[in-house]
Design a protein around this motif. Structure first.
Motif, short mmCIF file in Angstrom:
data_model
loop_
_atom_site.label_atom_id
_atom_site.label_comp_id
_atom_site.label_asym_id
_atom_site.label_seq_id
_atom_site.Cartn_x
_atom_site.Cartn_y
_atom_site.Cartn_z
N LYS A 74 0.82 -1.20 0.04
CA LYS A 74 0.15 0.10 -0.01
C LYS A 74 0.88 1.12 -0.03
O LYS A 74 0.58 2.16 -0.74
CB LYS A 74 -0.94 -0.01 1.15
CG LYS A 74 -2.02 -0.88 1.01
CD LYS A 74 -3.00 -0.59 2.44
CE LYS A 74 -4.07 -1.92 2.11
NZ LYS A 74 -5.15 -1.70 3.36
N ILE A 75 1.93 1.22 0.66
CA ILE A 75 2.83 2.49 1.01
C ILE A 75 3.50 2.63 -0.46
O ILE A 75 3.66 3.84 -0.82
CB ILE A 75 3.92 2.38 1.93
CG1 ILE A 75 3.19 2.40 3.39
CG2 ILE A 75 5.04 3.12 1.90
CD1 ILE A 75 4.03 2.22 4.56
N LYS A 76 3.88 1.72 -1.32
CA LYS A 76 4.60 1.69 -2.50
C LYS A 76 3.48 2.40 -3.54
O LYS A 76 3.97 3.43 -4.36
CB LYS A 76 5.19 0.39 -2.93
CG LYS A 76 6.27 -0.03 -2.20
CD LYS A 76 6.71 -1.44 -2.70
CE LYS A 76 7.87 -1.78 -2.07
NZ LYS A 76 8.43 -3.16 -2.66
N VAL A 77 2.53 1.94 -3.25
CA VAL A 77 1.07 2.44 -4.26
C VAL A 77 0.97 3.85 -4.21
O VAL A 77 0.96 4.78 -4.95
CB VAL A 77 -0.04 1.61 -4.42
CG1 VAL A 77 -1.11 2.18 -5.01
CG2 VAL A 77 0.09 0.16 -4.76
N ILE A 78 0.99 4.38 -2.82
CA ILE A 78 0.66 5.54 -2.61
C ILE A 78 1.95 6.62 -3.14
O ILE A 78 1.60 7.46 -3.54
CB ILE A 78 0.49 5.84 -0.86
CG1 ILE A 78 -0.99 5.19 -0.49
CG2 ILE A 78 0.51 7.40 -0.41
CD1 ILE A 78 -1.04 4.78 0.87
N LYS A 79 3.29 5.90 -2.96
CA LYS A 79 4.35 6.66 -3.24
C LYS A 79 4.11 7.09 -4.67
O LYS A 79 4.35 8.06 -5.16
CB LYS A 79 5.67 5.89 -2.97
CG LYS A 79 5.93 6.14 -1.53
CD LYS A 79 7.41 5.34 -1.27
CE LYS A 79 8.16 5.06 -2.19
NZ LYS A 79 9.29 4.38 -1.77
N ARG A 80 3.76 6.01 -5.35
CA ARG A 80 3.42 6.09 -7.05
C ARG A 80 2.41 7.18 -7.29
O ARG A 80 2.50 7.94 -8.14
CB ARG A 80 3.30 4.76 -7.67
CG ARG A 80 4.52 3.97 -7.97
CD ARG A 80 4.41 2.95 -8.88
NE ARG A 80 3.20 1.92 -8.16
CZ ARG A 80 3.46 0.90 -7.63
NH1 ARG A 80 4.52 0.71 -7.18
NH2 ARG A 80 2.37 0.10 -7.02
#
Length: 148
Positions: free
Chosen positions: A116-122
């Protein structure tokens, strides 16, 4: 594979991922068509389901490891090569994997949170205010429950 059979295979990947007992008759028919054209896939799917069953059964650490060792032996005797790298990894980390059977805990929550954190970063690429990124993270993780 004939075009007629090929057209019947739409959505077969989902059937491969579910337990056979939970499949509809249509999904079972799709699998039979697929197995008819690929007996090796049928055999590999059988072994994958057997391993899944080992992890879903409530076994002790010792009995689970015995089952996994028998599974490895049967796969190696079958002549299937598609599991070779997986088996090497399984053997290398066998001790740590066996610990799963002690308390049946895994790192699924942490892996999901990292994803989820990686998706939010993108999604936040180009935002320079750290406060905005933190707010976005909070909303995605808890906000819908609090503000819905």
């Amino acid at each position: 594979m004939p075009a007629q059979d090929y057209s019947k295979l739409e959505g077969v990947m989902w059937a491969l991922r579910r337990n056979y007992e939970c499949l509809s008759l249509a999904d079972k028919d799709k699998l039979q068509i697929l197995y008819k054209h690929s007996p090796v896939l049928k055999q590999a799917h059988y072994y994958a389901l057997k391993l899944t069953h080992i992890f879903n059964s409530h076994s002790t650490r010792k009995s689970a490891m015995a089952k996994i060792n028998r599974w490895i032996s049967s796969v190696e005797k079958s002549g299937l090569r598609c599991f070779d790298r997986f088996i090497k990894t399984l053997i290398r980390y066998k001790g740590a994997i066996a610990n799963y059977f002690k308390a049946r805990k895994n790192s699924g929550f942490v892996e999901g949170l990292n994803n989820k954190i990686k998706v939010i970063k993108r999604r936040c690429y180009g935002l320079f205010n750290i406060r905005t990124i933190i707010q976005r993270l909070f909303l995605d993780l808890q906000g819908y429950e609090k503000f819905a």
